[in-house]
Write a protein that holds these residues in place. Structure first.
Motif, PDB file in Angstrom:
ATOM      1  N   GLN A  11       2.533  -9.215   1.413  1.00 28.44           N
ATOM      2  CA  GLN A  11       0.740  -8.347   1.655  1.00 28.44           C
ATOM      3  C   GLN A  11       1.521  -7.776   2.925  1.00 28.44           C
ATOM      4  O   GLN A  11       0.628  -5.955   2.458  1.00 28.44           O
ATOM      5  CB  GLN A  11       0.756  -9.169   3.153  1.00 28.44           C
ATOM      6  CG  GLN A  11      -0.552  -8.660   3.986  1.00 28.44           C
ATOM      7  CD  GLN A  11      -1.678  -8.948   2.638  1.00 28.44           C
ATOM      8  OE1 GLN A  11      -2.099  -9.757   2.136  1.00 28.44           O
ATOM      9  NE2 GLN A  11      -1.912  -7.667   2.635  1.00 28.44           N
ATOM     10  N   LYS A  12       2.615  -6.734   2.722  1.00 30.69           N
ATOM     11  CA  LYS A  12       3.180  -5.939   4.130  1.00 30.69           C
ATOM     12  C   LYS A  12       3.322  -4.890   2.968  1.00 30.69           C
ATOM     13  O   LYS A  12       2.216  -3.574   2.688  1.00 30.69           O
ATOM     14  CB  LYS A  12       4.449  -5.564   4.441  1.00 30.69           C
ATOM     15  CG  LYS A  12       4.529  -4.606   5.023  1.00 30.69           C
ATOM     16  CD  LYS A  12       6.131  -4.799   5.984  1.00 30.69           C
ATOM     17  CE  LYS A  12       6.617  -3.645   6.450  1.00 30.69           C
ATOM     18  NZ  LYS A  12       7.891  -3.965   7.039  1.00 30.69           N
ATOM     19  N   LEU A  13       4.070  -5.021   0.993  1.00 31.57           N
ATOM     20  CA  LEU A  13       3.915  -4.312  -0.283  1.00 31.57           C
ATOM     21  C   LEU A  13       2.732  -3.788  -0.080  1.00 31.57           C
ATOM     22  O   LEU A  13       2.792  -2.771  -0.825  1.00 31.57           O
ATOM     23  CB  LEU A  13       4.864  -4.769  -1.166  1.00 31.57           C
ATOM     24  CG  LEU A  13       5.325  -4.447  -1.838  1.00 31.57           C
ATOM     25  CD1 LEU A  13       5.914  -3.025  -1.788  1.00 31.57           C
ATOM     26  CD2 LEU A  13       6.049  -4.641  -3.314  1.00 31.57           C
ATOM     27  N   ASP A  46      -0.301  -3.209   1.140  1.00 28.42           N
ATOM     28  CA  ASP A  46      -0.807  -2.850   2.278  1.00 28.42           C
ATOM     29  C   ASP A  46      -0.429  -1.040   2.332  1.00 28.42           C
ATOM     30  O   ASP A  46      -0.757  -0.157   2.425  1.00 28.42           O
ATOM     31  CB  ASP A  46      -0.373  -2.828   3.657  1.00 28.42           C
ATOM     32  CG  ASP A  46      -1.339  -4.222   4.064  1.00 28.42           C
ATOM     33  OD1 ASP A  46      -2.098  -4.839   3.342  1.00 28.42           O
ATOM     34  OD2 ASP A  46      -1.059  -5.175   4.652  1.00 28.42           O
ATOM     35  N   GLU A  47       1.489  -0.591   2.062  1.00 26.88           N
ATOM     36  CA  GLU A  47       2.235   0.407   1.498  1.00 26.88           C
ATOM     37  C   GLU A  47       1.173   0.549   0.547  1.00 26.88           C
ATOM     38  O   GLU A  47       1.147   1.919   0.192  1.00 26.88           O
ATOM     39  CB  GLU A  47       3.381  -0.515   1.774  1.00 26.88           C
ATOM     40  CG  GLU A  47       3.509  -0.677   2.605  1.00 26.88           C
ATOM     41  CD  GLU A  47       5.342  -0.857   2.812  1.00 26.88           C
ATOM     42  OE1 GLU A  47       5.849  -0.919   2.301  1.00 26.88           O
ATOM     43  OE2 GLU A  47       6.344  -0.941   4.094  1.00 26.88           O
ATOM     44  N   GLN A  94      11.314  -7.062  -1.709  1.00 27.11           N
ATOM     45  CA  GLN A  94       9.959  -6.968  -2.318  1.00 27.11           C
ATOM     46  C   GLN A  94       9.855  -7.167  -3.077  1.00 27.11           C
ATOM     47  O   GLN A  94       9.500  -7.910  -3.405  1.00 27.11           O
ATOM     48  CB  GLN A  94       9.345  -5.955  -1.001  1.00 27.11           C
ATOM     49  CG  GLN A  94       9.268  -5.980   0.577  1.00 27.11           C
ATOM     50  CD  GLN A  94       8.150  -4.898   1.298  1.00 27.11           C
ATOM     51  OE1 GLN A  94       8.902  -3.231   1.116  1.00 27.11           O
ATOM     52  NE2 GLN A  94       7.617  -4.881   1.569  1.00 27.11           N
ATOM     53  N   ALA A 146       4.225 -13.002   4.064  1.00 26.65           N
ATOM     54  CA  ALA A 146       3.838 -11.017   4.670  1.00 26.65           C
ATOM     55  C   ALA A 146       4.350 -10.579   4.069  1.00 26.65           C
ATOM     56  O   ALA A 146       4.076  -9.585   4.068  1.00 26.65           O
ATOM     57  CB  ALA A 146       4.514 -11.497   5.650  1.00 26.65           C
ATOM     58  N   MET A 147       5.987 -11.049   3.668  1.00 19.25           N
ATOM     59  CA  MET A 147       6.436  -9.035   2.983  1.00 19.25           C
ATOM     60  C   MET A 147       5.396  -8.863   1.515  1.00 19.25           C
ATOM     61  O   MET A 147       5.507  -7.338   1.772  1.00 19.25           O
ATOM     62  CB  MET A 147       7.538  -9.542   2.783  1.00 19.25           C
ATOM     63  CG  MET A 147       8.409  -9.904   3.930  1.00 19.25           C
ATOM     64  SD  MET A 147       9.310  -8.502   4.467  1.00 19.25           S
ATOM     65  CE  MET A 147       9.672  -7.817   3.559  1.00 19.25           C
ATOM     66  N   ASN A 194      11.383   1.899   4.018  1.00 17.18           N
ATOM     67  CA  ASN A 194      10.027   0.573   3.936  1.00 17.18           C
ATOM     68  C   ASN A 194       9.783  -0.492   3.332  1.00 17.18           C
ATOM     69  O   ASN A 194       9.391  -1.797   3.048  1.00 17.18           O
ATOM     70  CB  ASN A 194       9.559   0.783   5.259  1.00 17.18           C
ATOM     71  CG  ASN A 194       8.325   1.850   4.149  1.00 17.18           C
ATOM     72  OD1 ASN A 194       8.830   2.759   3.474  1.00 17.18           O
ATOM     73  ND2 ASN A 194       6.935   1.862   5.076  1.00 17.18           N
TER      74      ASN A 194
END
Length: 333
Positions: free
Chosen positions: A62-64, A66-67, A30, A59-60, A25
């Motif tokens: 931000q997802k990174l 968060d991970e 990213q 968004a991508m 993921n």
């Protein structure tokens, strides 16, 4: 079944490492996005470069974040800036992307021959003797390589290499840097270029004991040739010049107009006129030489491309100057 991943660690402090686990993921895409934002310091411009909308890119990223549970960018600043840990993550992302692209290019080489990109760095005191013939020869033989060459000072090139912003470089070595690999290409002597108005010109050869530093014209601070000259002459403090040149050609012109002398590489001699060549004197006791090498990161894997560069240079440099192993063998990494 355990998930397969690659782990990359970033040294945050002397005893703390943040490890990035590249699970399914976390994508290379990213990593490309954060590198683009760091380059442009602007989300919209980064999105345009990556061919996506700004909301998608944001968004991508931000997802990174968060991970990883860290903030890579400080969005409160304009232009946007990486955080301290974000900058380290971006530097590691550049390395990961560089390795991924190397794998792609390595496969392409096996299937289709040499293709892809080659970003090289070279210092100004070597560039005039290599680059014109190198570009001509390399582009003609390897038309499918997208070649770009940057002329920079040594410290800048080292930084770009370590951040995977250059694939390889041509530098004066040794660098004594454990994070880089050096492949010697050739060895070049230095000679003195002396105004005929100087007493020094009466000598057939010159040792450092004969050299009055107050009449020595040198390169600007930051050029490796300057350091090599001072290493040869031992004593910097006795210098008393009012100008430090940015190129060897300028140094020669200053000597022609204002007297004194300078130190030039022997490969510059063919650039001199017949009259100027009479002003050249060999340096002895000790003889002053420099080693010129291809410098790469230890994780560089494009062996065919490395040999393509070396083979092109071998056709430019006189055989008597070339490293003996380079004459006989292909490069292995």
């Amino acid at each position: 079944m355990s998930q397969r991943y690659t782990r990359h660690c970033i040294n945050q402090t002397d005893n703390l490492y943040i490890c990035i686990d590249l699970f399914n993921n976390m994508t290379l895409q990213q990593l490309q996005y954060i590198v683009a934002v760091e380059r442009h310091r602007h989300f919209l411009k980064a999105a345009e470069e990556c061919g996506v909308t700004q909301p998608t890119l944001s968004a991508m990223i931000q997802k990174l974040e968060d991970e990883l549970d860290v903030k890579i960018f400080d969005r409160s600043r304009q232009p946007v800036e990486p955080t301290e840990i974000g900058l380290q993550i971006i530097h590691q992302a550049k390395t990961v992307l560089s390795n991924a692209f190397q794998l792609r290019d390595m496969v392409n080489q096996q299937r289709d021959g040499l293709k892809g990109e080659l970003h090289m760095g070279i210092i100004p005191t070597i560039a005039p003797y290599l680059i014109p013939d190198f570009i001509s020869g390399f582009v003609q033989k390897y038309p499918d390589i997208d070649l770009s060459i940057s002329e920079l000072q040594t410290r800048q090139i080292i930084e770009h290499l370590k951040h995977s912003e250059l694939h390889m470089a041509i530098l004066s070595t040794p660098l004594e840097d454990p994070d880089l690999l050096e492949i010697p290409l050739y060895y070049e002597s230095f000679v003195a270029y002396v105004s005929p108005r100087e007493e020094l010109s009466a000598l057939d050869e010159i040792s450092y004991h004969d050299m009055p530093l107050k009449k020595l014209w040198v390169m600007q601070e930051g050029h490796c040739l300057r350091n090599q000259v001072f290493h040869f002459c031992h004593d910097v403090q006795k210098r008393n010049n009012i100008y430090e040149a940015g190129s060897i050609g300028t140094l020669v012109s200053i000597v022609d107009k204002s007297g004194g002398y300078t130190i030039i590489p022997e490969l510059h001699i063919p650039f001199l006129s017949e009259e100027q060549a009479k002003n050249v004197r060999p340096l002895v006791r000790p003889q002053a030489t420099r080693e010129v090498s291809i410098v790469i990161r230890p994780d560089f894997i494009r062996e065919k491309l490395l040999n393509a560069v070396a083979d092109t240079i071998k056709k430019i440099i006189p055989s008597g100057l070339l490293n003996e192993r380079l004459k006989k063998y292909s490069l292995k990494i």
